[in-house]
Every structure is written in structure tokens, then in C-alpha cells.
Design an enzyme around this catalytic site. Structure first.
Site, PDB file in Angstrom:
ATOM      1  N   SER A  22     -40.928 -12.799  41.704  1.00  0.00           N
ATOM      2  CA  SER A  22     -42.286 -13.328  41.798  1.00  0.00           C
ATOM      3  C   SER A  22     -42.253 -14.828  42.058  1.00  0.00           C
ATOM      4  CB  SER A  22     -42.997 -13.072  40.470  1.00  0.00           C
ATOM      5  OG  SER A  22     -44.185 -13.811  40.396  1.00  0.00           O
ATOM      6  N   TYR A  26     -43.148 -13.187  31.033  1.00  0.00           N
ATOM      7  CA  TYR A  26     -43.037 -12.362  32.248  1.00  0.00           C
ATOM      8  C   TYR A  26     -42.187 -13.083  33.306  1.00  0.00           C
ATOM      9  CZ  TYR A  26     -44.289 -10.679  36.879  1.00  0.00           C
ATOM     10  OH  TYR A  26     -44.223 -10.247  38.186  1.00  0.00           O
ATOM     11  N   LYS A  80     -38.154 -12.410  35.134  1.00  0.00           N
ATOM     12  CA  LYS A  80     -37.769 -12.418  36.555  1.00  0.00           C
ATOM     13  C   LYS A  80     -36.611 -13.393  36.769  1.00  0.00           C
ATOM     14  CE  LYS A  80     -40.782  -9.417  37.950  1.00  0.00           C
ATOM     15  NZ  LYS A  80     -40.351  -8.046  38.291  1.00  0.00           N
TER      16      LYS A  80
HETATM   17  P1  NAD Z   1     -47.493  -1.731  39.064  1.00  0.00           P
HETATM   18  O1  NAD Z   1     -47.682  -1.818  37.593  1.00  0.00           O
HETATM   19  O2  NAD Z   1     -48.603  -1.194  39.893  1.00  0.00           O
HETATM   20  O3  NAD Z   1     -46.174  -0.884  39.382  1.00  0.00           O
HETATM   21  C1  NAD Z   1     -45.058  -0.867  38.530  1.00  0.00           C
HETATM   22  C2  NAD Z   1     -44.656   0.587  38.367  1.00  0.00           C
HETATM   23  O4  NAD Z   1     -43.495   0.650  37.504  1.00  0.00           O
HETATM   24  C3  NAD Z   1     -45.743   1.427  37.696  1.00  0.00           C
HETATM   25  O5  NAD Z   1     -45.953   2.603  38.450  1.00  0.00           O
HETATM   26  C4  NAD Z   1     -45.182   1.747  36.307  1.00  0.00           C
HETATM   27  O6  NAD Z   1     -45.618   3.004  35.856  1.00  0.00           O
HETATM   28  C5  NAD Z   1     -43.692   1.687  36.561  1.00  0.00           C
HETATM   29  N1  NAD Z   1     -42.853   1.338  35.406  1.00  0.00           N
HETATM   30  C6  NAD Z   1     -42.949   0.266  34.590  1.00  0.00           C
HETATM   31  N2  NAD Z   1     -41.960   0.275  33.682  1.00  0.00           N
HETATM   32  C7  NAD Z   1     -41.200   1.370  33.929  1.00  0.00           C
HETATM   33  C8  NAD Z   1     -40.033   1.925  33.361  1.00  0.00           C
HETATM   34  N3  NAD Z   1     -39.423   1.380  32.308  1.00  0.00           N
HETATM   35  N4  NAD Z   1     -39.534   3.070  33.898  1.00  0.00           N
HETATM   36  C9  NAD Z   1     -40.130   3.672  34.959  1.00  0.00           C
HETATM   37  N5  NAD Z   1     -41.241   3.183  35.544  1.00  0.00           N
HETATM   38  C10 NAD Z   1     -41.767   2.051  35.040  1.00  0.00           C
HETATM   39  O7  NAD Z   1     -47.077  -3.190  39.565  1.00  0.00           O
HETATM   40  P2  NAD Z   1     -46.904  -3.756  41.038  1.00  0.00           P
HETATM   41  O8  NAD Z   1     -47.971  -4.737  41.275  1.00  0.00           O
HETATM   42  O9  NAD Z   1     -46.701  -2.659  42.007  1.00  0.00           O
HETATM   43  O10 NAD Z   1     -45.555  -4.575  40.842  1.00  0.00           O
HETATM   44  C11 NAD Z   1     -44.289  -4.050  41.168  1.00  0.00           C
HETATM   45  C12 NAD Z   1     -43.227  -5.072  40.869  1.00  0.00           C
HETATM   46  O11 NAD Z   1     -43.512  -6.269  41.582  1.00  0.00           O
HETATM   47  C13 NAD Z   1     -43.130  -5.469  39.394  1.00  0.00           C
HETATM   48  O12 NAD Z   1     -41.765  -5.649  39.068  1.00  0.00           O
HETATM   49  C14 NAD Z   1     -43.868  -6.784  39.356  1.00  0.00           C
HETATM   50  O13 NAD Z   1     -43.400  -7.611  38.317  1.00  0.00           O
HETATM   51  C15 NAD Z   1     -43.522  -7.372  40.704  1.00  0.00           C
HETATM   52  N6  NAD Z   1     -44.506  -8.362  41.151  1.00  0.00           N
HETATM   53  C16 NAD Z   1     -45.821  -7.999  41.252  1.00  0.00           C
HETATM   54  C17 NAD Z   1     -46.762  -8.933  41.664  1.00  0.00           C
HETATM   55  C18 NAD Z   1     -48.217  -8.577  41.746  1.00  0.00           C
HETATM   56  O14 NAD Z   1     -49.043  -9.484  41.786  1.00  0.00           O
HETATM   57  N7  NAD Z   1     -48.609  -7.319  41.820  1.00  0.00           N
HETATM   58  C19 NAD Z   1     -46.366 -10.242  41.981  1.00  0.00           C
HETATM   59  C20 NAD Z   1     -45.016 -10.566  41.886  1.00  0.00           C
HETATM   60  C21 NAD Z   1     -44.087  -9.610  41.470  1.00  0.00           C
HETATM   61  C1  UD1 Z   2     -50.953 -14.438  38.796  1.00  0.00           C
HETATM   62  C2  UD1 Z   2     -49.842 -14.544  37.791  1.00  0.00           C
HETATM   63  C3  UD1 Z   2     -48.518 -14.767  38.496  1.00  0.00           C
HETATM   64  C4  UD1 Z   2     -48.286 -13.692  39.537  1.00  0.00           C
HETATM   65  C5  UD1 Z   2     -49.455 -13.732  40.509  1.00  0.00           C
HETATM   66  C6  UD1 Z   2     -49.334 -12.720  41.612  1.00  0.00           C
HETATM   67  C7  UD1 Z   2     -51.076 -15.569  35.918  1.00  0.00           C
HETATM   68  C8  UD1 Z   2     -51.197 -16.778  35.056  1.00  0.00           C
HETATM   69  N1  UD1 Z   2     -50.151 -15.649  36.896  1.00  0.00           N
HETATM   70  O1  UD1 Z   2     -51.066 -15.697  39.349  1.00  0.00           O
HETATM   71  O2  UD1 Z   2     -47.466 -14.755  37.583  1.00  0.00           O
HETATM   72  O3  UD1 Z   2     -47.078 -13.928  40.223  1.00  0.00           O
HETATM   73  O4  UD1 Z   2     -50.652 -13.473  39.783  1.00  0.00           O
HETATM   74  O5  UD1 Z   2     -49.905 -11.525  41.256  1.00  0.00           O
HETATM   75  O6  UD1 Z   2     -51.735 -14.562  35.726  1.00  0.00           O
HETATM   76  N2  UD1 Z   2     -59.132 -16.948  39.321  1.00  0.00           N
HETATM   77  C9  UD1 Z   2     -60.455 -17.204  39.017  1.00  0.00           C
HETATM   78  N3  UD1 Z   2     -61.167 -16.247  38.342  1.00  0.00           N
HETATM   79  C10 UD1 Z   2     -60.633 -15.055  37.971  1.00  0.00           C
HETATM   80  C11 UD1 Z   2     -59.278 -14.792  38.294  1.00  0.00           C
HETATM   81  C12 UD1 Z   2     -58.562 -15.767  38.947  1.00  0.00           C
HETATM   82  O7  UD1 Z   2     -60.976 -18.255  39.334  1.00  0.00           O
HETATM   83  O8  UD1 Z   2     -61.331 -14.238  37.348  1.00  0.00           O
HETATM   84  C13 UD1 Z   2     -58.372 -17.954  40.074  1.00  0.00           C
HETATM   85  C14 UD1 Z   2     -57.135 -18.485  39.370  1.00  0.00           C
HETATM   86  O9  UD1 Z   2     -57.449 -19.607  38.590  1.00  0.00           O
HETATM   87  C15 UD1 Z   2     -56.221 -18.813  40.548  1.00  0.00           C
HETATM   88  C16 UD1 Z   2     -56.614 -17.768  41.611  1.00  0.00           C
HETATM   89  O10 UD1 Z   2     -57.904 -17.306  41.240  1.00  0.00           O
HETATM   90  O11 UD1 Z   2     -56.519 -20.074  41.071  1.00  0.00           O
HETATM   91  C17 UD1 Z   2     -55.671 -16.580  41.664  1.00  0.00           C
HETATM   92  O12 UD1 Z   2     -55.521 -16.044  40.360  1.00  0.00           O
HETATM   93  P1  UD1 Z   2     -54.701 -14.695  40.079  1.00  0.00           P
HETATM   94  O13 UD1 Z   2     -55.157 -13.632  41.004  1.00  0.00           O
HETATM   95  O14 UD1 Z   2     -54.780 -14.423  38.624  1.00  0.00           O
HETATM   96  O15 UD1 Z   2     -53.219 -15.052  40.515  1.00  0.00           O
HETATM   97  P2  UD1 Z   2     -52.273 -16.274  40.075  1.00  0.00           P
HETATM   98  O16 UD1 Z   2     -52.947 -17.177  39.152  1.00  0.00           O
HETATM   99  O17 UD1 Z   2     -51.726 -16.859  41.314  1.00  0.00           O
END
Ligand code: NAD
Ligand code: UD1
Length: 330
Positions: A124, A148, A152
Site C-alpha cells: 500500500s 495496518y 505492510k
Molecule cells: P478485501 O477485504 O475486499 O479483500 C481481502 C480478502 O481477503 C477478503 O475476501 C477476505 O475475506 C480475505 N481474507 C482476509 N484474511 C484472510 C485470511 N486469513 N485467509 C483467507 N482469506 C482472508 O480488500 P481489498 O481492498 O481487495 O484488498 C486486498 C489487499 O490489498 C489487502 O491486502 C489490502 O491490504 C491491500 N490494499 C488495499 C487497498 C484498498 O484501498 N482497497 C489499498 C492498498 C492495499
Molecule cells: C486510506 C487509508 C490508507 C489506504 C488508502 C487506500 C486511512 C487513514 N488511510 O487512505 O492506508 O492505503 O485508504 O485505500 O484510512 N475523506 C473525506 N471524507 C470522508 C472520507 C475521506 O473528506 O468521509 C477524505 C480524506 O480526508 C482524504 C480523501 O478523502 O483526503 C481520501 O480518503 P480515503 O478514501 O479514506 O483514503 P486515504 O485517506 O488516502
């Protein structure tokens, strides 16, 4: 080629499975469904018209996951499984370290045992902490502000150490920026439980009138309009980034930013959503959210030159596709 996708029923995993299947890979999903639903697996099959093997299993249950490696010849692993809510990680740090770090160790151990040496990991942009934008892969990782993010950083380190010890191990670490959007079919997308923390799911809930007003967290940041700037990326671009990373795996650990390289402010995103979907989003400016930074966007030069990948979908598609999924899934 058989790819084991951990967390493949989740938001990013499900879109990546669709893209992998369309690119001709066989997909085996291992997911315990702690944050996803079984019908997503069926939807992946409907979208692609291809079969998927699914194991409902916790990646930390090494014996059960061992059986998957025993039953199939696995050519590579894409490891998405993990918890991802920053706020929750502050309240439940042990759950986060246990689930995110141990699952990474368990799956790497099985890769070693079965000689699987291609590995793609979900990291991330949060690992960059308070570095100056744009974030570049070779920046020193200053301290992350939450457990969190730390899971990572630690997982990245474990992968680096493993590849130093095992020279055949080929790893791509992908640092995602802000994934939004959904598949254009409207069948799969992001459906967080309860009140969303992230901006796009919050906007779609306000658009649906399930929530009354969007709270904008601060308008006194040093950005063009004072609201926070982020690098929103369409989840299908992200999915394509995984296929590019898998196809270009090289020995050692290689880190890539998956973002568009462009920053969009909160107000700009709201404006785009209103314009594209013709829905008014009532908003109010409130205090900053603790831990937020002004701006977060990627330097994408490395991923472009080494993987030949760049994001193609714009903010309008992200807003349209997020809303289509939301309205399709009442
Ligand atoms: P998500 O929660 O939709 O998907 C994660 C999946 O992993 C889920 O289906 C959950 O059931 C499964 N899971 C969790 N723990 C498990 C375990 N111990 N065994 C088996 N399955 C398990 O999340 P996502 O948004 O698809 O994110 C996927 C990955 O990307 C995560 O590692 C997350 O940290 C990373 N990531 C997500 C974002 C984001 O904003 N969505 C940003 C940066 C990194
Ligand atoms: C969040 C996570 C970050 C993750 C990223 C991608 C936090 C603190 N960080 O970051 O670890 O990698 O998502 O999924 O949660 N905002 C509003 N009102 C809201 C929600 C958000 O104004 O109700 C603003 C926030 O202040 C920010 C922007 O929208 O400026 C995006 O927010 P968000 O979607 O939560 O993502 P990140 O803060 O980038």
C-alpha cells in the site's frame, strides 16, 4: 498456468481474477470470506464464462493450505488476503499483525516447500508515510502511522529477506494508491460493511441517500482547494497491473507503484461524481481526520518503463462504475 489467488473473493482480488481468467490463466482462489461473499465467485464465473476453483480456507491454517499446493501444480501466487481498515488496526493491532504478517509467512513457507518461486504481493502507498509527493519506490520508508501500514512494511521486509536467502524467488511488491471503481458489468465491486471509512464508498452511500451528507475532512491543507489530494485508480487498471507484474517477474524483489500519477482533491472527486451521475452530493466541511496527509500520489515512471503498464481509465469512469455497482446491488 495455475495461479493461486489468496483473498480472491475480495474487492481487488475478484477484479484481478477476472483479468487473469480473460488473459488465459487458470485461477485457484483461497479465501475465508471474512470480508467477502461466496456469490462473488459465481459472479467471476459469469463475467468470464470460465471456471474457477475455490477453497474456503484461512491462509493461516497451514495444513489446509498445504492441501491446495498438494492438489494442484501452482505456478505462482498473488497474495491479497489480509485486513485493510486503518482505524480498526489501531484498535485491534494484534488481529492485524496476526492476520496480515502470519498469513504472508505461511504462504511463503508453502511456496518454498513446493518450489513455487513467483510471488506478487499487495502492499500500500501507506508505507510512504509522510514522504514528499510524488512517492517513488526507492524512498526511505519513514514511520507509518498505524499498525495496518506497519504490517505492510514488515511483510515487504520478509519478502526481501526471503529472496536474499532463496535466489530463485521472484517477487513483485505492488504499492496500491486509492483503488475505486468496479467492473463495468456492475456485478462485482466494493461493498464495505457498515459506515464506510473511504471517500468513494461514502459518496455512493450519500448518493443513495443512505447517508445524509458527506463530511469533508478539512479544507485547510496545502493543496489547490484545501482538501486532501489522492491518486484514485480504477480497480480494473489495478487488476491489469497485477497481470503485467506477474508476466514480468524477475529474480529478486521488485517494487512498483500502482497509481495514475495524478492527484485529485476531495472536492474535485465529488464534482466529477455529480457531473457523471447527475446526482447532487450534499457536503459539509468538518475538522481534519487525524493521521491524514495533504497529498498522496505516485511517481509512475518505474512501473511504466519496467512493466509497460499504465492506468488507462479516468476519474469519470471511476465515478460511473462505482455508482453502477452500487445501484445494481441494492
Ligand atoms: P478485501 O477485504 O475486499 O479483500 C481481502 C480478502 O481477503 C477478503 O475476501 C477476505 O475475506 C480475505 N481474507 C482476509 N484474511 C484472510 C485470511 N486469513 N485467509 C483467507 N482469506 C482472508 O480488500 P481489498 O481492498 O481487495 O484488498 C486486498 C489487499 O490489498 C489487502 O491486502 C489490502 O491490504 C491491500 N490494499 C488495499 C487497498 C484498498 O484501498 N482497497 C489499498 C492498498 C492495499
Ligand atoms: C486510506 C487509508 C490508507 C489506504 C488508502 C487506500 C486511512 C487513514 N488511510 O487512505 O492506508 O492505503 O485508504 O485505500 O484510512 N475523506 C473525506 N471524507 C470522508 C472520507 C475521506 O473528506 O468521509 C477524505 C480524506 O480526508 C482524504 C480523501 O478523502 O483526503 C481520501 O480518503 P480515503 O478514501 O479514506 O483514503 P486515504 O485517506 O488516502
Amino acid at each position: 498456468m495455475n495461479i493461486l489467488v489468496t483473498g480472491g473473493a475480495g474487492f481487488i482480488g475478484s477484479h484481478t481474477c477476472v483479468t487473469l481468467l480473460n488473459a488465459g490463466y487458470n485461477v485457484i482462489i483461497a479465501d475465508n470470506l471474512c470480508n467477502s461473499k461466496k456469490d462473488t465467485i459465481d459472479k467471476i464465473k459469469v463475467i468470464t464464462n470460465k471456471d474457477v476453483i475455490f477453497y474456503q480456507v484461512d491462509i493461516n491454517q497451514e495444513k489446509e493450505v498445504d492441501e491446495i499446493f498438494n492438489n494442484h501444480i501452482i505456478d505462482g501466487v498473488i497474495h491479497f488476503a489480509g485486513f485493510k481498515a486503518v482505524g480498526e488496526s489501531v484498535k485491534k493491532p494484534l488481529d492485524y499483525y496476526y492476520n496480515n504478517v502470519l498469513s504472508t509467512i505461511s504462504i511463503i513457507k508453502l511456496c518454498e516447500k513446493y518450489g513455487v518461486d513467483r510471488f506478487v504481493f499487495s502492499s500500500s502507498a501507506t508505507v510512504y508515510g509522510n514522504n514528499a509527493v510524488p512517492f517513488k519506490e526507492d524512498m526511505e520508508l519513514l514511520s507509518t502511522t498505524n499498525p495496518y501500514g506497519e504490517t505492510k512494511v514488515i511483510s515487504e521486509r520478509i519478502l526481501k529477506d526471503t529472496s536474499t536467502a532463496n535466489q530463485n524467488f521472484s517477487v513483485a511488491i505492488l504499492r496500491y494508491f486509492n483503488p475505486v471503481g468496479a467492473h463495468e458489468s456492475g456485478l462485482i465491486g466494493e461493498s464495505p460493511n457498515g459506515v464506510p471509512n473511504n471517500l468513494m464508498p461514502y459518496i455512493t452511500q450519500v448518493a443513495k441517500r443512505n447517508l445524509q451528507v458527506l463530511k469533508v475532512f478539512g479544507n485547510d491543507y496545502s493543496t489547490s482547494d484545501g482538501t486532501g489530494v489522492r491518486d484514485y485508480i480504477h480497480v480494473l487498471d489495478l487488476a491489469e497491473g497485477h497481470v503485467a507484474a506477474f508476466e514480468n517477474l524477475k529474480k529478486g524483489v521488485h517494487i512498483y507503484n500502482l497509481g495514475t500519477g495524478k492527484g485529485t482533491s476531495v472536492l474535485e472527486l465529488v464534482e466529477a461524481f455529480e457531473r457523471v451521475n447527475n446526482i447532487k452530493i450534499p457536503l459539509e466541511i468538518v475538522d481534519r481526520r487525524p493521521g491524514d496527509i495533504d497529498s498522496c500520489y505516485a511517481d509512475t515512471s518505474k512501473v511504466k518503463s519496467e512493466l509497460g503498464w499504465n492506468a488507462k481509465r479516468d476519474i469519470s469512469s471511476m465515478c460511473r462504475d462505482s455508482w453502477r455497482f452500487e445501484t445494481n446491488n441494492e
